[in-house]
Structures are given as C-alpha cells and as structure tokens.
Design an enzyme around this catalytic site. Sequence first.
Site, PDB file in Angstrom:
ATOM      1  CE  LYS A  52      29.909  33.800  94.999  1.00 32.73           C
ATOM      2  NZ  LYS A  52      30.152  32.883  93.877  1.00 32.73           N
TER       3      LYS A  52
ATOM      4  CG  ASP B 123      33.862  33.107  92.535  1.00 35.19           C
ATOM      5  OD1 ASP B 123      33.810  33.652  91.418  1.00 35.19           O
ATOM      6  OD2 ASP B 123      32.990  32.340  92.961  1.00 35.19           O
TER       7      ASP B 123
HETATM    8  O1  C5P Z   1      38.352  29.363  88.854  1.00 36.17           O
HETATM    9  P1  C5P Z   1      37.726  28.197  89.536  1.00 36.17           P
HETATM   10  O2  C5P Z   1      38.724  27.133  89.901  1.00 36.17           O
HETATM   11  O3  C5P Z   1      36.874  28.581  90.696  1.00 36.17           O
HETATM   12  O4  C5P Z   1      36.726  27.548  88.487  1.00 36.17           O
HETATM   13  C1  C5P Z   1      36.216  26.268  88.602  1.00 36.17           C
HETATM   14  C2  C5P Z   1      35.692  25.809  87.250  1.00 36.17           C
HETATM   15  O5  C5P Z   1      34.520  26.578  86.898  1.00 36.17           O
HETATM   16  C3  C5P Z   1      36.643  26.022  86.100  1.00 36.17           C
HETATM   17  O6  C5P Z   1      37.483  24.914  85.941  1.00 36.17           O
HETATM   18  C4  C5P Z   1      35.710  26.197  84.925  1.00 36.17           C
HETATM   19  O7  C5P Z   1      35.293  24.942  84.448  1.00 36.17           O
HETATM   20  C5  C5P Z   1      34.510  26.876  85.519  1.00 36.17           C
HETATM   21  N1  C5P Z   1      34.537  28.356  85.339  1.00 36.17           N
HETATM   22  C6  C5P Z   1      34.270  28.882  84.086  1.00 36.17           C
HETATM   23  N2  C5P Z   1      34.291  30.249  83.919  1.00 36.17           N
HETATM   24  C7  C5P Z   1      34.517  31.068  84.957  1.00 36.17           C
HETATM   25  C8  C5P Z   1      34.764  30.546  86.243  1.00 36.17           C
HETATM   26  C9  C5P Z   1      34.767  29.173  86.411  1.00 36.17           C
HETATM   27  O8  C5P Z   1      34.054  28.146  83.115  1.00 36.17           O
HETATM   28  N3  C5P Z   1      34.504  32.385  84.774  1.00 36.17           N
END
Ligand code: C5P
Length: 279
Positions: free
Chosen positions: A8, A135
């Site tokens: 991506k 994602d």
């Molecule tokens: O959702 P994911 O586990 O991939 O996200 C990893 C970290 O990235 C989250 O714990 C958060 O701190 C940050 N994040 C965020 N806002 C998003 C996506 C991710 O703050 N939209």
Amino acid sequence: MRVVAPAKINRSLYIVGKRPDGYHDLATTAAFTEFGDVLAFEPSDLLTVVSQGEFAGAIGKSADNLVVKAAQALNQRADTQYGARITLTKNIPVGAGLGGGSADAAAALKALNDFWRLGFSFDQLCEIGATLGSDVPMCLHSVPLVARGRGEVIVPINGPFETAWFVLVHPRIALLTKDVFARVRPEVYERAHFAAPQPESGEFEVNHLQEAAIELCPEIAMILAALKRHGKHASEMRMTGSGTCCYALFYDKSEAEECFASMQAHHPKWWVKLTKAEL
Ligand code: C5P
C-alpha cells in the site's frame, strides 16, 4: 491456492484530529502496487504459518503475525477450528509504511474465507479486518481509494485508471506506527484541519506523519533528497504511511527505470524497488 498481497502506498495522509480512543482521524489517498507479499495455502488440520523471503526474519513470532490473527479471527467469528498450512513469502519491508502486515492479513481473510467456505460477505471481512489493524480494510479493497476515520471508512476512486511507475526506497530501518503518531505535534494538523483537506480533489501534497518520522529516522530526509537528485522528472515524491519507505511516482516507464537504476547504483545499502500501480 496462491495469492499476492499488494503493498500500500499513501499518496497523501492528512491527520484530521485526535480521537478520544487515542487513534487519529485521517483522510488518506492510497494506491496498491503490483509488487507484494505472496501467500500460499495448503490443507492441514493445524493452523501454521511458515515465513520465507527477504524480510521473513523481520516479522515477529508466529503468534504476533497478522496472518495468524486473521485466521484465528475468522475461526472465532465462524465458530470453527479449521487449519491450513500457510506459506508467507515476505517481500515487503517491515515497519516501512507499505502496509505489509495489513496486506497479509487482508489476503489471508479473503483467501481463507474461500478456502474454508465460510461465506462471509466482503463487508463482514472488512469488519473483521478492522479489528486486526486500521489499514486492513483498505488492503481488502486493494484499489485506488480515499479512506477516512481510523482508515476504515473507504470510498474507492473511480477510473479510468492509468499505469503509474513507482520507485520505492527504504533505508532498511523500521519505525513503529504508534511511535510516529505519538510524535506528531498537533500544530502540524490543526492548521490543515482549518484548510479542510479534500484528498478527493486530486491534490496529493501532504503526509502529516513525515516530519515526525524524519525526527525518528533522519535517513528518510536523505532518501527524499536523493530521489530529488535522481528522479527529476517524478510527478510526486513523498514518504508513505508512517514511514520509513519513500516513493517517487512517474507516468513514464523509462524515467522510472532511470531513477531506479541511479538510486540502486548510488545507494547500495538502501532497499530500492521498481513497481507499478493503476491510478
Ligand atoms: O491500527 P493499528 O494497530 O495499525 O495502529 C497502530 C498504532 O498507530 C495505533 O496504536 C495508534 O497509536 C496509531 N494510529 C493512530 N490513528 C490511526 C491509525 C493508527 O493513532 N488512524
């Protein structure tokens, strides 16, 4: 059964605001490359994932692997205990902002839904995917799109598409997404919030995570400077996602090939890849 999990690329990434749950609301434009990880599925009573390929060593122990989590989430939702022998060929650098883990999870959700004949709808897969990572729903779509919310509110971009060539450059240094988000100063996105970002308008000029990622990994700035030198004709260049991978985008194949060869020759320590995507 064998599937590709495309990488991506965030062509723009606006932070719209911080949410009470600690996540950030985003407005991001993403595209998916021809290049990706490869997952193969064989029948088995047990659920196992074997990793191979250039970046296999960089992914965590199997229990942390998003492919295992995706398979477990499907079994849990379907109240089944199916197994599969999954071979993951890890071509996408890890901690690079290329959504590799999410792409693997999305590919596993789609493939195992068929392989195990579970019959979940695409929307149900997106809902399960969103519990695995912000994602994953984007990667389930795997078409040019705009995503909002945490990343799960998705509107595909309408064609007609044209082929674009990407030179991807990664410093072989990983960053954790949460560390990059944690370092973003609110001023960075508060200004943009007032400017009401509309990635649908076709303006692709910002990644609000780039400055914070460069503070954590200065090599990103070196990569962007090198891309400017070796990819003068690029239509766009930027860091993707939370970094550390950067891209230069070309609509002319030979210009992309020139940039790719030049980056490889001058920067042998960096990971450099030429791939294409429909935009
Ligand atoms: O959702 P994911 O586990 O991939 O996200 C990893 C970290 O990235 C989250 O714990 C958060 O701190 C940050 N994040 C965020 N806002 C998003 C996506 C991710 O703050 N939209």
